[in-house]
Design an enzyme around this catalytic site. Structure first.
Site: not given
Ligand SMILES: *Cc1c(COP(=O)(O)O)cnc(C)c1O
Length: 412
Positions: A209, A232, A370
């Site tokens: 992030q 992301k 998650c």
């Molecule tokens: C999205 C995210 C993950 C997992 O990323 P993936 O692209 O699904 O492997 C891990 N940690 C944080 C803080 C996230 O926002």
């Protein structure tokens, strides 16, 4: 190379034109995309990079004598160098392509984890994403190690005095998120890295992030590992990056076996290739790696200072407007925070709010994001999460607030 002259003046209207998805409608309403914490939209240059690769340069890399293979290899390795410069990594071979944040953490848990022994300790925090929890639980089970969890306070900040108490000579690894995907909290990772090093621990930073919101300099941070996901940071899915310090990566056993990661294979004994290939078994996501390089170049050309300021304005404005809603409860009110807002409205279920917002063209995330242990801490089933990127606007926030009020009235 990107020099100061290449940095563009921040202009949100111009930027929005570069992201084709932002121009579409859903249910006949203009799309308002506030789910950037889950994945970002892609600028046209990234989409073009994927199309260009499959249209003109498609071939396998690192092995071919022929022209196409050499061109594809050069592009893939150029992308690695672009990412190296962006993170200020000393060498491009310290930038490993993975499948994403999850892939990078699993690589470290598996390979670095192989060097741990019974009684060794690992520290994570209460605000980690499942992908920064479960690989360590699996490792601790396998190696009989102890997993320590840094607790958080009601604002959603790490209780650093508890972290200090956990550190001891058995601490081998600390794995924490730079920024919480659920709360937006920015953690004091520089302090944690320095304190961790004092007891000889290595530190992995989950940067999923952060790379898209702030400049990251791995040498300045002095972290041992840094991971993030392509999707992301305006790049494609299925590709990501693991940065590691060279001596540590060199000392680690290979992760997966296969093509590309070997030096010489015989049935008696196989020797392994050098970095980065040692950790990149098999044909990788070539177009993904190239397009991630394009995304990082796109990001590097932006005025990140202006973007940080702009995103901060968005989050301050949205928080102000949301506060006016009766029954509003923010989950995550850290002093240091990025453009993520998680909230509940009275006892209305986040899923119902999300569904009604969707019908009005607004994409937000609902649920546990998650981070189930975090939901248990706050004793809630989930939140509604609005997470902004630099292409979002105050007008979109106004529209969102109206739509939210409409949704709440329907549910009350
Ligand atoms: C999205 C995210 C993950 C997992 O990323 P993936 O692209 O699904 O492997 C891990 N940690 C944080 C803080 C996230 O926002």
């Amino acid at each position: 190379m990107i020099t100061q002259e290449d940095i563009r003046t921040f202009d949100v209207d111009q930027i929005r034109k570069e992201f084709p998805t932002l121009a579409r409608e859903v249910y006949g309403k203009p799309l308002i995309y506030f789910d950037n914490g889950a994945t970002s939209q892609k600028p046209q240059v990234v989409i073009n990079a994927i199309e260009h690769y499959y249209t003109f340069d498609n071939s396998n890399i690192h092995r071919g004598v022929h022209h196409l293979s050499q061109e594809a290899t050069a592009q893939y390795e150029n992308a690695r160098e672009t990412i190296q410069r962006y993170l200020n990594a000393p060498l491009s071979e310290q930038v490993l392509f993975t499948t994403g944040t999850t892939g990078g953490i699993n690589l470290v848990a598996s390979s670095f984890g192989e060097m741990l022994t019974e009684g060794d300790e690992i520290i994570i925090s209460a605000m980690e994403h499942h992908s920064n929890i479960v690989p360590w639980q699996m490792l601790c089970e396998r190696k009989k190690c102890k997993l320590n969890i840094i607790p958080i306070n009601e604002a959603g900040e790490l209780i650093i005095s508890e972290f200090d108490k956990m550190l001891n000579e058995r601490t081998r690894l600390i794995s924490v998120t730079h920024i919480s995907n659920t709360l937006g909290t920015i953690n004091p990772i520089k302090y944690m890295i320095d304190e961790g090093h004092k007891v000889g621990a290595k530190i992995l930073i989950d940067g999923a992030q952060s790379v898209q919101h702030m400049p990251v300099d791995v040498q300045d941070l002095d972290c041992d590992f840094y991971v993030f996901s392509g999707h992301k940071v305006f790049g494609p899915t299925g590709v990501g990056v693991l940065y590691g310090k060279k001596d540590i990566l060199d000392s680690m056993p290979p992760y997966q076996g296969g093509g590309d990661m070997i030096d010489k294979v015989t049935f008696e004994k196989t020797t392994y290739n050098v970095l980065p290939h040692k950790f990149e078994a098999g044909t990788p996501n070539i177009s993904g790696g190239i397009a991630l390089g394009t995304a990082i170049k796109y990001l590097a050309e932006q005025d990140l200072v202006a973007i940080q300021k702009y995103e901060h304005e968005l989050v301050v404005y949205a928080t102000e407007e949301l506060s006016k809603i009766e029954g509003m409860r923010f989950i995550g009110t850290a002093k240091e925070k990025t453009s993520v807002i998680s909230f509940m409205v009275s006892d209305l279920h986040p899923f119902d709010i999300g569904t009604l917002l969707d019908k009005q063209g607004i994409a937000v995330r609902t649920g546990h994001h998650c981070t189930q242990p975090l939901m248990d801490f706050f004793n809630i089933p989930g939140t509604v999460r609005a997470s902004f990127a630099f292409y979002n606007t105050k007008e979109e926030i106004d529209f969102f607030i109206k739509a939210l009020n409409r949704s709440i009235n329907m549910l009350r």
